[in-house]
Design a protein around this motif. Structure first.
Motif, PDB file in Angstrom:
ATOM      1  N   LEU A 157     -54.044 -17.645  -3.184  1.00 12.57           N
ATOM      2  CA  LEU A 157     -52.743 -18.031  -2.597  1.00 12.57           C
ATOM      3  C   LEU A 157     -52.449 -16.927  -1.691  1.00 12.57           C
ATOM      4  O   LEU A 157     -52.680 -15.614  -2.080  1.00 12.57           O
ATOM      5  CB  LEU A 157     -51.354 -18.062  -3.556  1.00 12.57           C
ATOM      6  CG  LEU A 157     -51.810 -19.196  -4.653  1.00 12.57           C
ATOM      7  CD1 LEU A 157     -50.213 -18.949  -5.420  1.00 12.57           C
ATOM      8  CD2 LEU A 157     -51.870 -20.648  -4.008  1.00 12.57           C
ATOM      9  N   ARG A 158     -52.174 -17.089  -0.379  1.00 17.00           N
ATOM     10  CA  ARG A 158     -52.133 -15.957   0.781  1.00 17.00           C
ATOM     11  C   ARG A 158     -50.842 -16.433   1.406  1.00 17.00           C
ATOM     12  O   ARG A 158     -50.638 -17.367   2.055  1.00 17.00           O
ATOM     13  CB  ARG A 158     -53.203 -16.110   1.477  1.00 17.00           C
ATOM     14  CG  ARG A 158     -54.461 -15.942   0.911  1.00 17.00           C
ATOM     15  CD  ARG A 158     -54.533 -14.404   0.110  1.00 17.00           C
ATOM     16  NE  ARG A 158     -55.929 -14.142  -0.037  1.00 17.00           N
ATOM     17  CZ  ARG A 158     -56.211 -14.293  -1.672  1.00 17.00           C
ATOM     18  NH1 ARG A 158     -55.325 -14.544  -2.407  1.00 17.00           N
ATOM     19  NH2 ARG A 158     -57.280 -13.998  -2.125  1.00 17.00           N
ATOM     20  N   ALA A 159     -49.851 -15.294   1.461  1.00 15.37           N
ATOM     21  CA  ALA A 159     -48.533 -15.640   2.271  1.00 15.37           C
ATOM     22  C   ALA A 159     -48.884 -15.281   3.717  1.00 15.37           C
ATOM     23  O   ALA A 159     -49.175 -13.911   3.859  1.00 15.37           O
ATOM     24  CB  ALA A 159     -47.477 -14.888   1.662  1.00 15.37           C
ATOM     25  N   ASP A 160     -48.273 -15.930   4.635  1.00 13.97           N
ATOM     26  CA  ASP A 160     -48.460 -15.056   6.112  1.00 13.97           C
ATOM     27  C   ASP A 160     -47.149 -14.599   6.600  1.00 13.97           C
ATOM     28  O   ASP A 160     -47.255 -14.089   7.651  1.00 13.97           O
ATOM     29  CB  ASP A 160     -48.885 -16.354   7.083  1.00 13.97           C
ATOM     30  CG  ASP A 160     -48.023 -17.727   7.111  1.00 13.97           C
ATOM     31  OD1 ASP A 160     -46.860 -17.602   6.707  1.00 13.97           O
ATOM     32  OD2 ASP A 160     -48.623 -18.789   7.447  1.00 13.97           O
ATOM     33  N   ASP A 161     -46.283 -14.578   5.883  1.00 14.21           N
ATOM     34  CA  ASP A 161     -44.941 -13.956   6.236  1.00 14.21           C
ATOM     35  C   ASP A 161     -44.421 -12.680   5.066  1.00 14.21           C
ATOM     36  O   ASP A 161     -43.474 -12.517   5.089  1.00 14.21           O
ATOM     37  CB  ASP A 161     -43.882 -14.681   6.529  1.00 14.21           C
ATOM     38  CG  ASP A 161     -43.490 -15.455   5.136  1.00 14.21           C
ATOM     39  OD1 ASP A 161     -44.238 -15.332   3.930  1.00 14.21           O
ATOM     40  OD2 ASP A 161     -42.453 -16.319   5.112  1.00 14.21           O
ATOM     41  N   PRO A 175     -45.823 -19.856   4.565  1.00 10.53           N
ATOM     42  CA  PRO A 175     -44.851 -19.138   4.292  1.00 10.53           C
ATOM     43  C   PRO A 175     -44.594 -18.911   2.601  1.00 10.53           C
ATOM     44  O   PRO A 175     -44.907 -19.931   1.994  1.00 10.53           O
ATOM     45  CB  PRO A 175     -43.595 -20.050   4.844  1.00 10.53           C
ATOM     46  CG  PRO A 175     -44.180 -20.965   5.660  1.00 10.53           C
ATOM     47  CD  PRO A 175     -45.768 -21.141   5.107  1.00 10.53           C
ATOM     48  N   LEU A 176     -44.020 -17.749   2.114  1.00  6.91           N
ATOM     49  CA  LEU A 176     -44.044 -17.371   0.847  1.00  6.91           C
ATOM     50  C   LEU A 176     -43.108 -18.478   0.200  1.00  6.91           C
ATOM     51  O   LEU A 176     -43.249 -18.766  -0.961  1.00  6.91           O
ATOM     52  CB  LEU A 176     -43.485 -16.006   0.633  1.00  6.91           C
ATOM     53  CG  LEU A 176     -43.388 -15.438  -0.564  1.00  6.91           C
ATOM     54  CD1 LEU A 176     -44.842 -15.520  -1.499  1.00  6.91           C
ATOM     55  CD2 LEU A 176     -42.961 -14.021  -0.735  1.00  6.91           C
ATOM     56  N   LEU A 177     -41.871 -18.663   0.814  1.00  5.87           N
ATOM     57  CA  LEU A 177     -40.826 -19.769   0.160  1.00  5.87           C
ATOM     58  C   LEU A 177     -41.584 -21.011  -0.108  1.00  5.87           C
ATOM     59  O   LEU A 177     -41.592 -21.604  -1.278  1.00  5.87           O
ATOM     60  CB  LEU A 177     -39.912 -19.950   0.988  1.00  5.87           C
ATOM     61  CG  LEU A 177     -38.701 -20.955   0.336  1.00  5.87           C
ATOM     62  CD1 LEU A 177     -38.271 -20.565  -0.932  1.00  5.87           C
ATOM     63  CD2 LEU A 177     -37.610 -21.082   1.457  1.00  5.87           C
ATOM     64  N   SER A 178     -42.354 -21.479   0.703  1.00  6.46           N
ATOM     65  CA  SER A 178     -43.479 -22.805   0.544  1.00  6.46           C
ATOM     66  C   SER A 178     -44.315 -22.519  -0.765  1.00  6.46           C
ATOM     67  O   SER A 178     -44.572 -23.388  -1.412  1.00  6.46           O
ATOM     68  CB  SER A 178     -43.796 -23.238   1.960  1.00  6.46           C
ATOM     69  OG  SER A 178     -42.970 -23.366   2.817  1.00  6.46           O
ATOM     70  N   LEU A 179     -44.830 -21.524  -0.822  1.00  6.74           N
ATOM     71  CA  LEU A 179     -45.985 -21.317  -1.738  1.00  6.74           C
ATOM     72  C   LEU A 179     -45.054 -21.082  -3.183  1.00  6.74           C
ATOM     73  O   LEU A 179     -45.617 -21.917  -4.357  1.00  6.74           O
ATOM     74  CB  LEU A 179     -46.574 -19.956  -1.615  1.00  6.74           C
ATOM     75  CG  LEU A 179     -47.545 -19.882  -0.466  1.00  6.74           C
ATOM     76  CD1 LEU A 179     -47.960 -18.380  -0.177  1.00  6.74           C
ATOM     77  CD2 LEU A 179     -48.861 -20.865  -0.859  1.00  6.74           C
ATOM     78  N   VAL A 180     -43.916 -20.621  -3.150  1.00  7.99           N
ATOM     79  CA  VAL A 180     -43.215 -20.695  -4.476  1.00  7.99           C
ATOM     80  C   VAL A 180     -42.487 -21.964  -4.865  1.00  7.99           C
ATOM     81  O   VAL A 180     -42.829 -22.612  -6.100  1.00  7.99           O
ATOM     82  CB  VAL A 180     -41.953 -19.775  -4.264  1.00  7.99           C
ATOM     83  CG1 VAL A 180     -40.770 -19.925  -5.255  1.00  7.99           C
ATOM     84  CG2 VAL A 180     -42.318 -18.334  -4.396  1.00  7.99           C
ATOM     85  N   MET A 181     -42.268 -22.740  -3.742  1.00 11.68           N
ATOM     86  CA  MET A 181     -41.837 -24.148  -3.935  1.00 11.68           C
ATOM     87  C   MET A 181     -43.007 -25.024  -4.454  1.00 11.68           C
ATOM     88  O   MET A 181     -42.932 -25.884  -5.449  1.00 11.68           O
ATOM     89  CB  MET A 181     -41.393 -24.829  -2.840  1.00 11.68           C
ATOM     90  CG  MET A 181     -39.813 -23.948  -2.183  1.00 11.68           C
ATOM     91  SD  MET A 181     -38.564 -24.082  -3.712  1.00 11.68           S
ATOM     92  CE  MET A 181     -38.386 -25.943  -3.636  1.00 11.68           C
ATOM     93  N   VAL A 182     -44.089 -24.865  -3.797  1.00 14.46           N
ATOM     94  CA  VAL A 182     -45.309 -25.646  -4.498  1.00 14.46           C
ATOM     95  C   VAL A 182     -45.735 -25.317  -5.855  1.00 14.46           C
ATOM     96  O   VAL A 182     -46.102 -26.056  -6.549  1.00 14.46           O
ATOM     97  CB  VAL A 182     -46.437 -25.675  -3.176  1.00 14.46           C
ATOM     98  CG1 VAL A 182     -47.500 -26.324  -4.019  1.00 14.46           C
ATOM     99  CG2 VAL A 182     -46.031 -26.339  -2.166  1.00 14.46           C
ATOM    100  N   MET A 183     -45.674 -23.949  -6.090  1.00 15.89           N
ATOM    101  CA  MET A 183     -45.765 -23.502  -7.402  1.00 15.89           C
ATOM    102  C   MET A 183     -44.977 -24.431  -8.599  1.00 15.89           C
ATOM    103  O   MET A 183     -45.157 -24.303  -9.737  1.00 15.89           O
ATOM    104  CB  MET A 183     -46.073 -22.064  -7.456  1.00 15.89           C
ATOM    105  CG  MET A 183     -47.314 -21.489  -6.919  1.00 15.89           C
ATOM    106  SD  MET A 183     -47.228 -19.525  -7.554  1.00 15.89           S
ATOM    107  CE  MET A 183     -46.536 -18.612  -6.315  1.00 15.89           C
ATOM    108  N   ALA A 184     -43.787 -24.481  -7.932  1.00 14.80           N
ATOM    109  CA  ALA A 184     -42.546 -24.980  -8.647  1.00 14.80           C
ATOM    110  C   ALA A 184     -42.697 -26.524  -8.726  1.00 14.80           C
ATOM    111  O   ALA A 184     -42.159 -27.230  -9.518  1.00 14.80           O
ATOM    112  CB  ALA A 184     -41.265 -24.514  -8.277  1.00 14.80           C
ATOM    113  N   GLY A 185     -43.953 -27.107  -8.363  1.00 16.77           N
ATOM    114  CA  GLY A 185     -44.191 -28.567  -8.346  1.00 16.77           C
ATOM    115  C   GLY A 185     -43.472 -29.322  -7.285  1.00 16.77           C
ATOM    116  O   GLY A 185     -43.423 -30.655  -7.006  1.00 16.77           O
TER     117      GLY A 185
END
Length: 208
Positions: A157-161, A175-185
């Motif tokens: 996982l790599r955030a670009d922001d 985006p970090l928020l999108s990575l978090v949301m996908v980790m949350a399913g």
């Protein structure tokens, strides 16, 4: 040390401001939580913020460890007679302290469910950067409430922001928020991500 309760208070206030501006009919809009409308998500968050750890344990045991039943019962307890009453109750809550005040789990619950509401309504907010990073690191390292660590095992996982990198393997970047949301399913945020690991992550996600 990151002031997680302070960040939660600011994020709660921002969500209340967004909810204050909603037309009455928008409280019945669908969210990223299947089968829950805006009011139900808000009531769920309010219940989480007003439930102590002992009461949470008793509720889970009373529901025979059925998380969905537990959540429905606590949501119903918090919900008002109408959205206006639910909002007034929610306006008075403090930070979610489960399992502890120092854990990023409560902030993660708040940020994820706030985005569950905002994205379908076309609302945008950049959450507190330090708090979001703490949640991302927590989700990548632990399965708590959501199976986030298991979901992204073997992926990079790599955030670009933001300065966030976790794991090795096929890359998932965005985006970090999108990575978090996908980790949350939340499958809806896959569209924000790129990399040769996105297809694998897509296959792991439970259909909405």
């Amino acid at each position: 040390m990151t002031d997680l309760p302070g960040i939660q208070r600011r994020e709660l206030a921002a969500l209340v401001d967004d909810l204050d501006a909603l037309a009455p009919e928008r409280w019945r809009a669908a969210t990223l939580c299947p089968e829950w409308d805006v009011e139900q998500v808000v009531a769920h968050l309010g219940a989480a913020a007003t439930t102590t750890l002992p009461r949470w344990v008793l509720s889970v045991v009373g529901a025979r460890f059925d998380a969905d039943l537990h959540n429905r019962r606590r949501l119903a307890d918090f919900r008002g007679a109408d959205p206006a009453e639910t909002l007034e109750r929610f306006r008075a809550v403090g930070p979610i302290a489960l399992p502890t005040r120092s854990s990023p789990a409560g902030l993660g619950e708040l940020l994820v469910h706030a985005e569950d509401v905002r994205r379908p309504l076309g609302l945008r907010r950049a959450p507190d950067a330090e708090g979001l990073l703490a949640v991302a690191e927590f989700f990548a390292a632990k399965d708590f409430a959501v199976n986030s660590k298991t979901l992204v095992r073997g992926l990079a996982l790599r955030a670009d922001d933001a300065d966030f990198r976790s794991g090795e393997g096929p890359e998932v970047r965005g985006p970090l928020l999108s990575l978090v949301m996908v980790m949350a399913g939340r499958r809806a945020h896959l569209a924000d991500l790129t990399g040769n690991g996105v297809a694998e992550l897509d296959g792991r996600l439970t259909p909405a």
